[in-house]
Motif scaffolding. Structure first.
Motif, PDB file in Angstrom:
ATOM      1  N   LEU A 285       0.909  -1.156   0.003  1.00  0.00           N
ATOM      2  CA  LEU A 285       0.006  -0.189  -0.019  1.00  0.00           C
ATOM      3  C   LEU A 285       0.873   1.368  -0.072  1.00  0.00           C
ATOM      4  O   LEU A 285       1.790   1.529   1.222  1.00  0.00           O
ATOM      5  N   VAL A 286       0.910   1.948  -0.987  1.00  0.00           N
ATOM      6  CA  VAL A 286       1.751   3.094  -1.375  1.00  0.00           C
ATOM      7  C   VAL A 286       1.002   4.416  -1.251  1.00  0.00           C
ATOM      8  O   VAL A 286       0.022   4.527  -2.152  1.00  0.00           O
ATOM      9  N   THR A 287       1.337   5.329  -0.438  1.00  0.00           N
ATOM     10  CA  THR A 287       0.608   6.498  -0.437  1.00  0.00           C
ATOM     11  C   THR A 287       1.598   7.785  -0.511  1.00  0.00           C
ATOM     12  O   THR A 287       2.780   7.840  -0.007  1.00  0.00           O
ATOM     13  N   LEU A 288       1.424   8.830  -1.381  1.00  0.00           N
ATOM     14  CA  LEU A 288       2.447   9.824  -1.918  1.00  0.00           C
ATOM     15  C   LEU A 288       1.841  11.081  -1.364  1.00  0.00           C
ATOM     16  O   LEU A 288       0.772  11.587  -1.721  1.00  0.00           O
ATOM     17  N   GLY A 289       2.392  11.694  -0.536  1.00  0.00           N
ATOM     18  CA  GLY A 289       2.284  13.186  -0.209  1.00  0.00           C
ATOM     19  C   GLY A 289       0.656  13.632   0.186  1.00  0.00           C
ATOM     20  O   GLY A 289      -0.089  12.405   0.928  1.00  0.00           O
ATOM     21  N   GLY A 290       0.386  14.727   0.087  1.00  0.00           N
ATOM     22  CA  GLY A 290      -1.077  15.006   0.159  1.00  0.00           C
ATOM     23  C   GLY A 290      -1.832  14.721  -1.016  1.00  0.00           C
ATOM     24  O   GLY A 290      -1.305  14.025  -1.772  1.00  0.00           O
ATOM     25  N   GLY A 291      -3.028  15.132  -1.007  1.00  0.00           N
ATOM     26  CA  GLY A 291      -3.868  15.032  -2.096  1.00  0.00           C
ATOM     27  C   GLY A 291      -4.721  13.576  -2.029  1.00  0.00           C
ATOM     28  O   GLY A 291      -5.372  13.267  -0.821  1.00  0.00           O
ATOM     29  N   SER A 292      -4.508  12.753  -2.948  1.00  0.00           N
ATOM     30  CA  SER A 292      -5.055  11.321  -2.721  1.00  0.00           C
ATOM     31  C   SER A 292      -4.706  10.437  -1.744  1.00  0.00           C
ATOM     32  O   SER A 292      -3.648  10.375  -1.456  1.00  0.00           O
ATOM     33  N   MET A 293      -5.512   9.721  -0.918  1.00  0.00           N
ATOM     34  CA  MET A 293      -5.149   9.029  -0.100  1.00  0.00           C
ATOM     35  C   MET A 293      -5.304   7.467  -0.444  1.00  0.00           C
ATOM     36  O   MET A 293      -5.457   6.704   0.425  1.00  0.00           O
ATOM     37  N   ASN A 294      -5.625   7.395  -1.830  1.00  0.00           N
ATOM     38  CA  ASN A 294      -5.807   6.182  -2.337  1.00  0.00           C
ATOM     39  C   ASN A 294      -4.397   5.333  -2.091  1.00  0.00           C
ATOM     40  O   ASN A 294      -3.398   5.946  -2.411  1.00  0.00           O
ATOM     41  N   ARG A 295      -4.296   4.229  -1.660  1.00  0.00           N
ATOM     42  CA  ARG A 295      -3.075   3.507  -1.420  1.00  0.00           C
ATOM     43  C   ARG A 295      -2.711   2.531  -2.279  1.00  0.00           C
ATOM     44  O   ARG A 295      -1.806   1.690  -2.019  1.00  0.00           O
ATOM     45  N   SER A 296      -3.699   2.424  -3.510  1.00  0.00           N
ATOM     46  CA  SER A 296      -3.413   1.344  -4.471  1.00  0.00           C
ATOM     47  C   SER A 296      -2.225   1.544  -5.304  1.00  0.00           C
ATOM     48  O   SER A 296      -1.927   2.822  -5.662  1.00  0.00           O
ATOM     49  N   PRO A 297      -1.339   0.747  -6.093  1.00  0.00           N
ATOM     50  CA  PRO A 297      -0.301   1.155  -6.892  1.00  0.00           C
ATOM     51  C   PRO A 297      -1.128   1.937  -8.119  1.00  0.00           C
ATOM     52  O   PRO A 297      -2.149   1.263  -8.454  1.00  0.00           O
ATOM     53  N   SER A 298      -0.473   2.835  -8.672  1.00  0.00           N
ATOM     54  CA  SER A 298      -1.202   3.437  -9.969  1.00  0.00           C
ATOM     55  C   SER A 298       0.070   4.271 -10.562  1.00  0.00           C
ATOM     56  O   SER A 298       1.131   4.165 -10.104  1.00  0.00           O
ATOM     57  N   SER A 299      -0.488   5.161 -11.491  1.00  0.00           N
ATOM     58  CA  SER A 299       0.572   5.933 -12.280  1.00  0.00           C
ATOM     59  C   SER A 299       0.853   7.464 -11.395  1.00  0.00           C
ATOM     60  O   SER A 299       1.388   8.203 -12.081  1.00  0.00           O
ATOM     61  N   ASP A 300       0.049   7.483 -10.410  1.00  0.00           N
ATOM     62  CA  ASP A 300       0.519   8.856  -9.689  1.00  0.00           C
ATOM     63  C   ASP A 300       1.951   8.876  -9.451  1.00  0.00           C
ATOM     64  O   ASP A 300       2.712   7.916  -9.231  1.00  0.00           O
ATOM     65  N   VAL A 301       2.444  10.224  -9.572  1.00  0.00           N
ATOM     66  CA  VAL A 301       4.040  10.309  -9.518  1.00  0.00           C
ATOM     67  C   VAL A 301       4.384  11.030  -7.964  1.00  0.00           C
ATOM     68  O   VAL A 301       3.751  11.810  -7.548  1.00  0.00           O
ATOM     69  N   TRP A 302       5.358  10.314  -7.511  1.00  0.00           N
ATOM     70  CA  TRP A 302       5.866  10.892  -6.121  1.00  0.00           C
ATOM     71  C   TRP A 302       6.680  12.337  -6.241  1.00  0.00           C
ATOM     72  O   TRP A 302       7.570  12.313  -7.267  1.00  0.00           O
ATOM     73  N   ARG A 303       6.258  13.323  -5.890  1.00  0.00           N
ATOM     74  CA  ARG A 303       7.028  14.717  -5.692  1.00  0.00           C
ATOM     75  C   ARG A 303       7.996  14.792  -4.695  1.00  0.00           C
ATOM     76  O   ARG A 303       7.646  14.580  -3.552  1.00  0.00           O
ATOM     77  N   SER A 304       9.125  15.607  -5.053  1.00  0.00           N
ATOM     78  CA  SER A 304      10.304  15.736  -4.176  1.00  0.00           C
ATOM     79  C   SER A 304       9.770  16.925  -2.943  1.00  0.00           C
ATOM     80  O   SER A 304       8.595  17.567  -3.266  1.00  0.00           O
ATOM     81  N   GLY A 305       9.844  16.286  -1.530  1.00  0.00           N
ATOM     82  CA  GLY A 305       9.591  16.979  -0.444  1.00  0.00           C
ATOM     83  C   GLY A 305       8.142  16.401   0.236  1.00  0.00           C
ATOM     84  O   GLY A 305       7.873  17.109   1.305  1.00  0.00           O
ATOM     85  N   THR A 306       7.462  15.547  -0.680  1.00  0.00           N
ATOM     86  CA  THR A 306       6.602  14.943   0.033  1.00  0.00           C
ATOM     87  C   THR A 306       6.786  13.658   0.417  1.00  0.00           C
ATOM     88  O   THR A 306       7.561  13.036   0.345  1.00  0.00           O
TER      89      THR A 306
END
Length: 390
Positions: free
Chosen positions: A211-232
């Motif tokens: 379960l991968v969650t990146l920074g703010g915004g979406s709390m959806n934890r499924s693998p997806s094409s969402d991109v991890w941004r520096s500092g988050t």
């Protein structure tokens, strides 16, 4: 050489008697594995479907008569049982369909004088065609749910089982730390999950999920094409398995120095995790873990936005003890008022969701001991710096 029975015989007999069960049929791979002391046929270790039906192993146990136990395996399962590591003497590797298994089980039960008995089956897992066949061949038998009996038996782990939980937990944390050293901003959640999968596989773990969650915004934890941004923030939460036994842990990472706000939020989460542990020890009331954690949360600056849950685990997630009726998985907290027992395994998790600071979580695997707890994989609890800054 005789192989010893891997569970408490008297406890199982007492559980079956209390449930009014004369004989049980275990047909899930996790319960078959537990009853047979760790055996799981490698050929169908994770898949079930084959040909026109499915793999359906079955362990049959007669109350008070362990010598009458039997095992029904697949038609090619001599490959697995030939090693002689199974305590059951009546092994029938003859099944290629779920109906084959049911027919063999019915014959074995009838041979043992149980055609009119009360038989416990795993109703949530036994295929409809298999249960129909059992009812057709044993029309005077009564079939009841055996799940509470089998999960109670699994609740207290043996030292062998606990060692597998330890291995899984340490392997998950090692895999997370290795992954944190490889991931970089610009990667997608798919990329990060795949890196983690490979690291788990290198360590002999079966990858179940990340379960991968990146920074703010979406709390959806499924693998997806969402991109991890520096500092988050980056959260990885995993329930990896080692020989069927689960370790369930979550840790945090970031590629820069965390902000003061991020540092404070993770510190609040850590406070809850550590305070919850003070309620863990053999003999203590299980539900007091929630009482302690929720009382701690109520006093924290950001407690209104924090969540907490604790649950039992082992061969499956959310098994005995069940400590709350209001958790994210809706079941009755049947064991909230019961004392914890040494050898039980718990997952304890606290998290915070904020669209500015992100999803921040810690989850730990705890083994209940006579004087408290053991926490395998109890490292990397702060903000881990990722490969971009190494």
């Amino acid at each position: 050489m005789a192989v010893s029975v891997p569970f408490d015989e008297q406890y199982l007999e007492d559980l079956m008697e209390g449930a009014g069960i004369d004989a049980l049929l275990a047909t899930t791979k996790h319960n078959v594995q537990h009853l047979l002391g760790g055996y799981r046929f490698f050929f169908f270790a994770h898949a079930d479907a084959t040909g026109v039906s499915r793999y359906l192993p079955a362990v049959g146990i007669v109350r008070g008569k362990l010598d009458d136990s039997f095992y029904i395996g697949a038609g090619n399962e001599d490959w697995g049982t030939a090693g002689g590591a199974i305590w059951v003497s009546d092994i029938q590797n003859i099944s290629w369909t779920s109906i084959d298994t049911a027919r063999a089980a019915a014959a074995a039960l009838e041979k043992r004088g149980l055609a009119r008995a009360t038989i416990g089956v795993e109703k949530s897992f036994i295929p409809a065609d298999a249960l129909d066949t059992l009812r057709e061949l044993l029309p005077e038998a009564t079939f009841v749910e055996v799940h509470p009996v089998l999960e109670s038996l699994r609740g207290v782990k043996s030292e062998r089982e606990l060692e597998l939980v330890r291995t899984a937990s340490h392997g998950i944390i090692d895999s997370m730390q290795a992954s944190f050293g490889l991931v970089q901003p610009g990667m997608t959640k798919h990329d990060i999950a795949e890196i983690f999968r490979l690291e788990q596989t290198k360590r002999g773990l079966f990858y179940e999920y990340a379960l991968v969650t990146l920074g703010g915004g979406s709390m959806n934890r499924s693998p997806s094409s969402d991109v991890w941004r520096s500092g988050t923030s980056l959260s990885i939460d995993s329930g990896g398995m080692y020989e069927g036994y689960i370790g369930d842990l979550s840790r945090m990472a970031i590629d820069t120095e965390p902000t003061a706000r991020q540092t404070d939020l993770l510190a609040q989460i850590e406070t809850v995790q550590q305070e919850a542990r003070t309620a863990v020890a053999a003999g203590k009331r299980g539900g007091d873990i929630f009482v302690t954690a929720l009382d701690t949360i109520s006093k924290l600056p950001d407690g209104a936005n924090m969540k907490f849950v604790a649950h039992g685990m082992g061969l499956i997630t959310h098994e005995v003890p069940r400590l709350t009726s209001t958790g994210p998985v809706p079941y009755f907290g049947a064991h909230a008022n019961d004392p914890l027992k040494s050898g039980m395994v718990l997952s304890i998790e606290s998290w915070f969701e904020d669209h500015d600071s992100g999803f921040i979580k810690l989850e730990d695997t705890l083994i209940v001991t006579d004087d408290g707890w053991e926490a395998p994989g109890d490292s990397a609890r702060g903000w881990n710096r990722t490969g971009a800054s190494l």
